[in-house]
Write a protein that holds these residues in place. Sequence first.
Motif, PDB file in Angstrom:
ATOM      1  N   LEU A 136      76.860  21.971  51.761  1.00  0.00           N
ATOM      2  CA  LEU A 136      77.788  21.154  52.546  1.00  0.00           C
ATOM      3  C   LEU A 136      77.257  19.738  52.546  1.00  0.00           C
ATOM      4  O   LEU A 136      76.044  19.504  52.613  1.00  0.00           O
ATOM      5  N   SER A 137      78.151  18.777  52.458  1.00  0.00           N
ATOM      6  CA  SER A 137      77.719  17.388  52.410  1.00  0.00           C
ATOM      7  C   SER A 137      78.738  16.489  53.082  1.00  0.00           C
ATOM      8  O   SER A 137      79.912  16.849  53.247  1.00  0.00           O
ATOM      9  N   PHE A 138      78.268  15.310  53.464  1.00  0.00           N
ATOM     10  CA  PHE A 138      79.124  14.251  53.977  1.00  0.00           C
ATOM     11  C   PHE A 138      79.019  13.105  52.973  1.00  0.00           C
ATOM     12  O   PHE A 138      78.030  12.377  52.960  1.00  0.00           O
ATOM     13  N   GLY A 139      80.054  12.976  52.116  1.00  0.00           N
ATOM     14  CA  GLY A 139      79.959  12.027  51.029  1.00  0.00           C
ATOM     15  C   GLY A 139      78.932  12.532  50.029  1.00  0.00           C
ATOM     16  O   GLY A 139      79.005  13.677  49.578  1.00  0.00           O
ATOM     17  N   TYR A 140      77.956  11.700  49.716  1.00  0.00           N
ATOM     18  CA  TYR A 140      76.916  12.117  48.766  1.00  0.00           C
ATOM     19  C   TYR A 140      75.640  12.599  49.475  1.00  0.00           C
ATOM     20  O   TYR A 140      74.652  12.938  48.819  1.00  0.00           O
ATOM     21  N   ARG A 275      74.024   9.840  43.780  1.00  0.00           N
ATOM     22  CA  ARG A 275      74.745  10.669  42.813  1.00  0.00           C
ATOM     23  C   ARG A 275      75.164  12.018  43.391  1.00  0.00           C
ATOM     24  O   ARG A 275      75.739  12.849  42.690  1.00  0.00           O
ATOM     25  N   GLY A 276      74.866  12.244  44.653  1.00  0.00           N
ATOM     26  CA  GLY A 276      75.194  13.509  45.300  1.00  0.00           C
ATOM     27  C   GLY A 276      74.023  13.995  46.119  1.00  0.00           C
ATOM     28  O   GLY A 276      72.981  13.337  46.174  1.00  0.00           O
ATOM     29  N   LEU A 279      68.999  17.638  46.730  1.00  0.00           N
ATOM     30  CA  LEU A 279      68.470  18.951  46.379  1.00  0.00           C
ATOM     31  C   LEU A 279      69.337  19.692  45.364  1.00  0.00           C
ATOM     32  O   LEU A 279      68.883  20.667  44.750  1.00  0.00           O
ATOM     33  N   ALA A 280      70.570  19.227  45.165  1.00  0.00           N
ATOM     34  CA  ALA A 280      71.452  19.843  44.173  1.00  0.00           C
ATOM     35  C   ALA A 280      71.181  19.311  42.771  1.00  0.00           C
ATOM     36  O   ALA A 280      71.742  19.828  41.797  1.00  0.00           O
ATOM     37  N   HIS A 281      70.343  18.278  42.675  1.00  0.00           N
ATOM     38  CA  HIS A 281      70.083  17.648  41.377  1.00  0.00           C
ATOM     39  C   HIS A 281      68.622  17.761  40.959  1.00  0.00           C
ATOM     40  O   HIS A 281      68.145  16.961  40.153  1.00  0.00           O
ATOM     41  N   VAL A 282      67.904  18.714  41.517  1.00  0.00           N
ATOM     42  CA  VAL A 282      66.495  18.888  41.161  1.00  0.00           C
ATOM     43  C   VAL A 282      66.253  20.325  40.719  1.00  0.00           C
ATOM     44  O   VAL A 282      67.072  21.214  40.944  1.00  0.00           O
ATOM     45  N   SER A 283      65.097  20.539  40.093  1.00  0.00           N
ATOM     46  CA  SER A 283      64.743  21.860  39.595  1.00  0.00           C
ATOM     47  C   SER A 283      64.443  22.824  40.751  1.00  0.00           C
ATOM     48  O   SER A 283      63.819  22.438  41.743  1.00  0.00           O
ATOM     49  N   PRO A 284      64.877  24.081  40.626  1.00  0.00           N
ATOM     50  CA  PRO A 284      64.583  25.064  41.691  1.00  0.00           C
ATOM     51  C   PRO A 284      63.106  25.412  41.778  1.00  0.00           C
ATOM     52  O   PRO A 284      62.675  26.029  42.756  1.00  0.00           O
TER      53      PRO A 284
END
Length: 339
Positions: A136-140, A275-276, A279-284
């Motif tokens: 869930l996010s608010f904007g980016y 860019r968002g 944590l959605a743009h990094v390695s698990p």
Amino acid sequence: MISTYASPWLEFLLCLIVIGYAGVKLSVFGDVIADKTGLGGSWVGLIMLATVTSLPELVTGVISVSVAGLPDIAVGNVLGACVMNLFIFVLLDFLHRGESVFQKSSQGHILSASFGVLMISFVGFSLLLSHHGYQLSFGYVGLYTFIIVIMYGVMVRSVFYYEKKHMAAFADHAPDRRPDLSLFQSVARFAAAAIVVVVAATALPFVGEHIAQDMGWHQSFVGTIFIAFATTIPEIVVSIAAMRIGALNMAVANLLGSNLFNIFILAIDDVFYTRGPLLAHVSPVHGVSAFSAVMMISLAIIGLFYRPNGRVLYTVGWTSLCMFAVYLFNTYILYLYEH
């Protein structure tokens, strides 16, 4: 003439010397402020020292996500620094002679350590959810960022009132150990030392990057580990200096507080990463560091509560040995992932 390879190492050594000198001053004047305000070394270490010594992580993270566009470096630096701070806990136990750090430290640290378990495990939880597309996010900006900020505020308030309550009786009867210094003078000198530490420590990641390039080291693994180590050097210096002057509680609080502030830095990094959700743009794989830090803090809580006796071969206690084992395991898993 100094060779190209030697120059970055000399710059690194100069930064260490400057941080070492200013770090001792930070510990001394932090102890004086704790004495004069009656807040206690734990609160001063948890908030004041932890904030100052964690500013390099803040600068590195913001630059990584906003200028360099390297979210993995930012998250890896923050969570790697958390693991490194807990390794410093083991180092303190090794350097502290006589009773172990867990026996001499206040059990009040369990409160901040528990907040550390909560906040770091929440980051690991959010990282796994983001990796599987549940976010869930608010904007980016991710929703987890707002929750982290609230958690940090609750932690500061809780520890403040805890320290105020438990230090009240002591503050009323304890003599002033430094009557030659006023509170204003102590704060001013603390601020001056803090500025020196921040300036020198902020240069460390850039010097470390030059060393990695010159030595031909693998950037994704060694670079992240080296930067995490470089930005944690202020915690090492200040904590050891605080322990040497007898302010062990301030040293321990600095390490635990730095971890909490590091998670707060992660929220700031998320705001600067446009860019968002970060944590959605990094390695698990960063989840390994997060849960390694949780395991190490949990072991520290056990040690602070149980207060075990004895040392293994006159070095460290079993609690510290287990924390060190988790640290090595975390490093090994990251090495396997990158290679």
